[in-house]
Design a protein around this motif. Sequence first.
Motif, PDB file in Angstrom:
ATOM      1  N   ARG A 149      66.016 -33.365  -7.996  1.00  0.00           N
ATOM      2  CA  ARG A 149      64.574 -32.835  -8.267  1.00  0.00           C
ATOM      3  C   ARG A 149      64.577 -31.231  -7.650  1.00  0.00           C
ATOM      4  O   ARG A 149      65.004 -30.727  -6.720  1.00  0.00           O
ATOM      5  CB  ARG A 149      63.515 -33.267  -7.540  1.00  0.00           C
ATOM      6  CG  ARG A 149      62.040 -32.837  -8.203  1.00  0.00           C
ATOM      7  CD  ARG A 149      60.885 -33.295  -7.107  1.00  0.00           C
ATOM      8  NE  ARG A 149      60.811 -32.799  -5.783  1.00  0.00           N
ATOM      9  CZ  ARG A 149      60.357 -31.523  -5.554  1.00  0.00           C
ATOM     10  NH1 ARG A 149      59.422 -30.878  -6.651  1.00  0.00           N
ATOM     11  NH2 ARG A 149      60.175 -30.930  -4.487  1.00  0.00           N
ATOM     12  N   MET A 150      64.199 -30.325  -8.682  1.00  0.00           N
ATOM     13  CA  MET A 150      64.155 -29.098  -8.451  1.00  0.00           C
ATOM     14  C   MET A 150      62.784 -28.617  -8.882  1.00  0.00           C
ATOM     15  O   MET A 150      61.896 -29.284  -9.497  1.00  0.00           O
ATOM     16  CB  MET A 150      65.059 -28.156  -9.096  1.00  0.00           C
ATOM     17  CG  MET A 150      66.581 -28.693  -8.980  1.00  0.00           C
ATOM     18  SD  MET A 150      67.354 -28.502  -7.262  1.00  0.00           S
ATOM     19  CE  MET A 150      68.863 -28.942  -7.538  1.00  0.00           C
ATOM     20  N   PHE A 151      62.395 -27.344  -8.873  1.00  0.00           N
ATOM     21  CA  PHE A 151      60.851 -27.031  -9.028  1.00  0.00           C
ATOM     22  C   PHE A 151      60.734 -25.362  -9.250  1.00  0.00           C
ATOM     23  O   PHE A 151      61.317 -24.579  -8.566  1.00  0.00           O
ATOM     24  CB  PHE A 151      59.746 -27.404  -7.990  1.00  0.00           C
ATOM     25  CG  PHE A 151      58.426 -27.087  -8.334  1.00  0.00           C
ATOM     26  CD1 PHE A 151      57.798 -28.064  -9.450  1.00  0.00           C
ATOM     27  CD2 PHE A 151      57.742 -26.074  -7.687  1.00  0.00           C
ATOM     28  CE1 PHE A 151      56.461 -27.576  -9.741  1.00  0.00           C
ATOM     29  CE2 PHE A 151      56.475 -25.815  -8.287  1.00  0.00           C
ATOM     30  CZ  PHE A 151      55.795 -26.461  -9.363  1.00  0.00           C
ATOM     31  N   ARG A 152      60.159 -24.748 -10.311  1.00  0.00           N
ATOM     32  CA  ARG A 152      59.524 -23.527 -10.407  1.00  0.00           C
ATOM     33  C   ARG A 152      58.295 -23.770 -10.811  1.00  0.00           C
ATOM     34  O   ARG A 152      57.758 -24.410 -11.563  1.00  0.00           O
ATOM     35  CB  ARG A 152      60.533 -22.882 -11.559  1.00  0.00           C
ATOM     36  CG  ARG A 152      62.146 -22.920 -11.183  1.00  0.00           C
ATOM     37  CD  ARG A 152      62.428 -22.063 -10.095  1.00  0.00           C
ATOM     38  NE  ARG A 152      63.922 -21.891 -10.084  1.00  0.00           N
ATOM     39  CZ  ARG A 152      64.568 -22.700  -9.242  1.00  0.00           C
ATOM     40  NH1 ARG A 152      64.156 -23.853  -8.635  1.00  0.00           N
ATOM     41  NH2 ARG A 152      65.927 -22.651  -9.061  1.00  0.00           N
ATOM     42  N   SER A 153      57.675 -22.549 -10.436  1.00  0.00           N
ATOM     43  CA  SER A 153      56.146 -22.446 -10.712  1.00  0.00           C
ATOM     44  C   SER A 153      55.699 -22.478 -12.092  1.00  0.00           C
ATOM     45  O   SER A 153      54.636 -22.991 -12.441  1.00  0.00           O
ATOM     46  CB  SER A 153      55.562 -21.409  -9.877  1.00  0.00           C
ATOM     47  OG  SER A 153      55.759 -21.117  -8.722  1.00  0.00           O
TER      48      SER A 153
END
Length: 260
Positions: free
Chosen positions: A177-181
Amino acid sequence: MPANDDLALLTEAAREAGRIALTFWRQSPETWDKGDGAGPVTEADLAVNRMLEAEFRAARPDYGWLSEETPDSDLRLNDERLFIIDPIDGTRAFIDGTRDFAHSFAVAENGRVTAAVVYLPAQDKLYSAGIDTVSTLNGRPISASAAESPDGATLLTARPNLAPEHWQGGVVPPVRRMFRSSIAWRLCLVAEGAFDAMLTLKPTWEWDAAAGTLIAAQAGALVTDRRGAALRYNGTPPRLDGCLAAAPGLHRALIDRLTR
């Protein structure tokens, strides 16, 4: 109006939007909460929106208008073509002074996106696609990954989307899992193959996803709602039933594991 003409219009406007936004960025812009869970807005969002509405309505007076920062009107439902606009996607990132905010502009015709631009001005990254063109990043063609298995695949998603209750038998796939706004940027990162997939399960505003979904699709990703259905725009309310974008084989594997 040919999609290529619309794409040129969106591209020029994105550059101007970036110039406006950067005059407020890291300058402590005035900020307030919109209420009802809609999140924050800044004076920069509104300044960009004013410019876009003036420019786009003058250039395409017969197009409808749907923007996060303009009160919605049912009049757009009668329009064959309309602009779908998020003046600043990732407003929280903008407020925090990080570089991960984007401008997300699209034109849709009869529910289908035909021209799209996502621009990250603090990084000078401009993604674009037309319904009959390949997706590009700063003018260079891009393509989605060829991943087929969730095992070790990189997935851009918020942590709650990997809760066991969203997956068949409570078994969460072994993704990284990764995240960007910015939702728009997440879709573009899938388009350029930097990540294998993006997923959001909650109802998604059309202005967050419209541009990025075309860019991802034209780069070879399969893009649907959370249940695998094709995306349609200019709805009422203007919300999608989540969004999944991934390489086709990986998309099928994830859809098969999600609860419906």
